[in-house]
Design a protein around this motif. Structure first.
Motif, PDB file in Angstrom:
ATOM      1  N   LYS A  10      19.201-171.154  84.703  1.00 35.58           N
ATOM      2  CA  LYS A  10      20.304-171.075  83.738  1.00 35.58           C
ATOM      3  C   LYS A  10      21.617-171.380  84.451  1.00 35.58           C
ATOM      4  N   THR A  11      22.543-172.022  83.710  1.00 35.77           N
ATOM      5  CA  THR A  11      23.824-172.365  84.323  1.00 35.77           C
ATOM      6  C   THR A  11      24.933-172.353  83.276  1.00 35.77           C
ATOM      7  N   PHE A  12      26.145-172.706  83.693  1.00 34.92           N
ATOM      8  CA  PHE A  12      27.284-172.768  82.764  1.00 34.92           C
ATOM      9  C   PHE A  12      27.308-174.093  82.015  1.00 34.92           C
ATOM     10  N   PHE A  13      28.006-174.104  80.894  1.00 36.95           N
ATOM     11  CA  PHE A  13      28.214-175.331  80.124  1.00 36.95           C
ATOM     12  C   PHE A  13      28.806-176.409  81.035  1.00 36.95           C
ATOM     13  N   GLU A  16      25.022-178.655  83.947  1.00 36.12           N
ATOM     14  CA  GLU A  16      23.600-179.061  83.945  1.00 36.12           C
ATOM     15  C   GLU A  16      23.320-180.242  84.886  1.00 36.12           C
ATOM     16  N   GLU A  33      17.173-181.658  82.139  1.00 42.14           N
ATOM     17  CA  GLU A  33      18.387-180.939  81.713  1.00 42.14           C
ATOM     18  C   GLU A  33      18.264-180.475  80.267  1.00 42.14           C
ATOM     19  N   ASN A  35      20.347-177.300  77.446  1.00 44.42           N
ATOM     20  CA  ASN A  35      21.646-176.738  77.105  1.00 44.42           C
ATOM     21  C   ASN A  35      21.895-175.488  77.957  1.00 44.42           C
ATOM     22  N   ARG A  36      22.846-175.577  78.880  1.00 46.11           N
ATOM     23  CA  ARG A  36      23.148-174.496  79.830  1.00 46.11           C
ATOM     24  C   ARG A  36      21.924-174.090  80.645  1.00 46.11           C
ATOM     25  N   MET A  37      20.997-174.994  80.812  1.00 46.64           N
ATOM     26  CA  MET A  37      19.810-174.716  81.630  1.00 46.64           C
ATOM     27  C   MET A  37      19.175-176.018  82.092  1.00 46.64           C
ATOM     28  N   THR A  56      24.719-173.512  91.729  1.00 47.72           N
ATOM     29  CA  THR A  56      25.237-173.487  90.352  1.00 47.72           C
ATOM     30  C   THR A  56      24.247-172.870  89.364  1.00 47.72           C
TER      31      THR A  56
END
Length: 385
Positions: A10-13, A16, A33, A35-37, A56
């Motif tokens: 998981k990551t930030f907007f 990706e 990739e 959405n936010r992951m 990240t």
């Protein structure tokens, strides 16, 4: 021995693509990739490596089960049916997090509770005993994600969010998240190829993340613990091998990384954090007001910073950002400068045209990460704009 399996980072907007590149560089397979992951495939050793090295990623989840749910009873029965014995001892402990994007299920705390009930009821019926709930240090952290009527059950391999690197004991007002700092530095294209300056460094997070990137030091090498260390199949020897091989890839760095701040308390905190991260030989923290400084040499300089802005810290926006623009223009030729702000007014007052604007979120604030190229000599600069 378990082979390869799918995982989700998981990551930030907006991060990706950066995270996908990090995963490919580490050797992940089937990187995709979302959405936010970002999903990827690897084995247990790679799961350890991803947690240790990714800059990240917020969390690494290992999918455990997936099924359709139309009611809370559906959820309860499906969860109860799963083979929890494979991953959790009856005398272990658990915690459940839930994320919901559904019209049917709207209360995440209730869904967490229902999941926990289903798991402990299974053990109680089978053994007459049950695992405890431990929200801080559970043996197993379960992640429930419901999208409309589809429920994904994952095991949280990380435990605490991976932004908790382990080096930051002292923070200032409104410190920048470590993952956001690392993502900004990577997005700016800095890999350790020149001098680096954070002119408003606060508690030192940006210079520390910059040094770790430049030297290829694993992002979470200073962290005390990962979630998987409490799992039934925890393999300490394998983890130590992964750690040792990651540390062999550490590089030397031949430029300067400097952090300025005018607040004595920030400077002290930044120095403490740099020391905790074992990076004192690479980073200098100085008590200076950026607006009274100029570039120290004619080498190329890369600048990344997180200036104060209204919601975060109170400043006179118009005046403050005009000073940033003036200082860059007059005193920092041959500099590539990037900073993040959530203020539209701030951008107008810099008085320079950004060559790039990247949408990011700083906490809940929609922000822009702005790039300014300060060329040698103003005439040449005008010609190139």
């Amino acid at each position: 021995m378990e082979g390869n399996f799918k995982m989700i980072a998981k990551t930030f907007f907006g991060f990706e693509p950066i995270l996908a590149k990090e995963l490919r560089d580490l050797g992940a397979m089937d990187v995709k990739e979302g959405n936010r992951m970002v999903s990827f495939v690897g084995d247990k050793g790679f799961m350890y490596k991803a947690n240790l090295c990714l800059r990240t990623a917020i969390k690494i989840l290992k999918p455990f089960a997936g099924f359709k749910v139309f009611s809370e009873e559906d959820l309860y029965q499906n969860i109860k049916r799963l083979d929890w014995d494979a991953v959790l001892d009856v005398n272990g402990s658990l915690a459940v997090d839930a994320t919901l994007h559904s019209e049917v299920f709207t209360h995440s705390k209730y869904i967490s509770l229902k999941t926990k009930d289903a798991i402990v009821d299974r053990y109680r019926e089978k053994y007459g005993a049950r695992p405890n709930v431990d929200l801080k240090f559970p043996s197993l952290r379960v992640n429930i994600h419901i999208e409309k009527t589809w429920c994904n059950v994952s095991l949280d391999t990380s435990g605490d969010s991976l932004h908790k690197r382990g080096y930051r004991t002292a923070t200032n007002i409104a410190p920048i998240n470590e993952i956001l700092a690392a993502g900004m530095i990577l997005k700016s294209g800095w890999q350790g190829q020149c001098d680096f300056l954070d002119p408003m460094c606060g508690s030192g997070t940006i210079p520390i993340e910059a040094a770790m990137i430049a030297c290829n030091i694993p992002a979470n090498i200073n962290r005390k613990e990962f979630g998987f260390e409490r799992w039934k199949d925890w393999d300490e020897d394998l983890f130590e091998k992964i750690e040792a091989s990651s540390l062999k890839k550490v590089k030397d760095f031949h430029f300067e990384i400097v952090g300025y701040d005018k607040a004595p308390s920030a400077v002290e905190k930044a120095k403490d954090n740099v020391k905790n991260a074992n990076l004192t030989e690479f980073i200098k923290i100085e008590r200076v007001d950026f607006f009274e400084t100029e570039k120290r040499n004619d080498r190329h300089l890369h600048m990344v910073f997180n200036p104060p802005y209204g919601e975060r810290l109170q400043v006179n926006i118009a005046e403050f950002y005009k000073k940033i623009g003036d200082t860059l223009k007059q005193n920092y030729p041959g500099t590539q400068s990037w900073f993040i702000t959530s203020e539209d007014e701030a951008m107008k007052n810099v008085g320079l045209r950004p060559s790039r604007k990247v949408k990011m979120f700083n906490g809940g604030l929609e922000s822009r990460f702005l790039k300014y190229e300060i060329y040698e000599g103003s005439k040449k600069r005008k010609n190139q704009l």
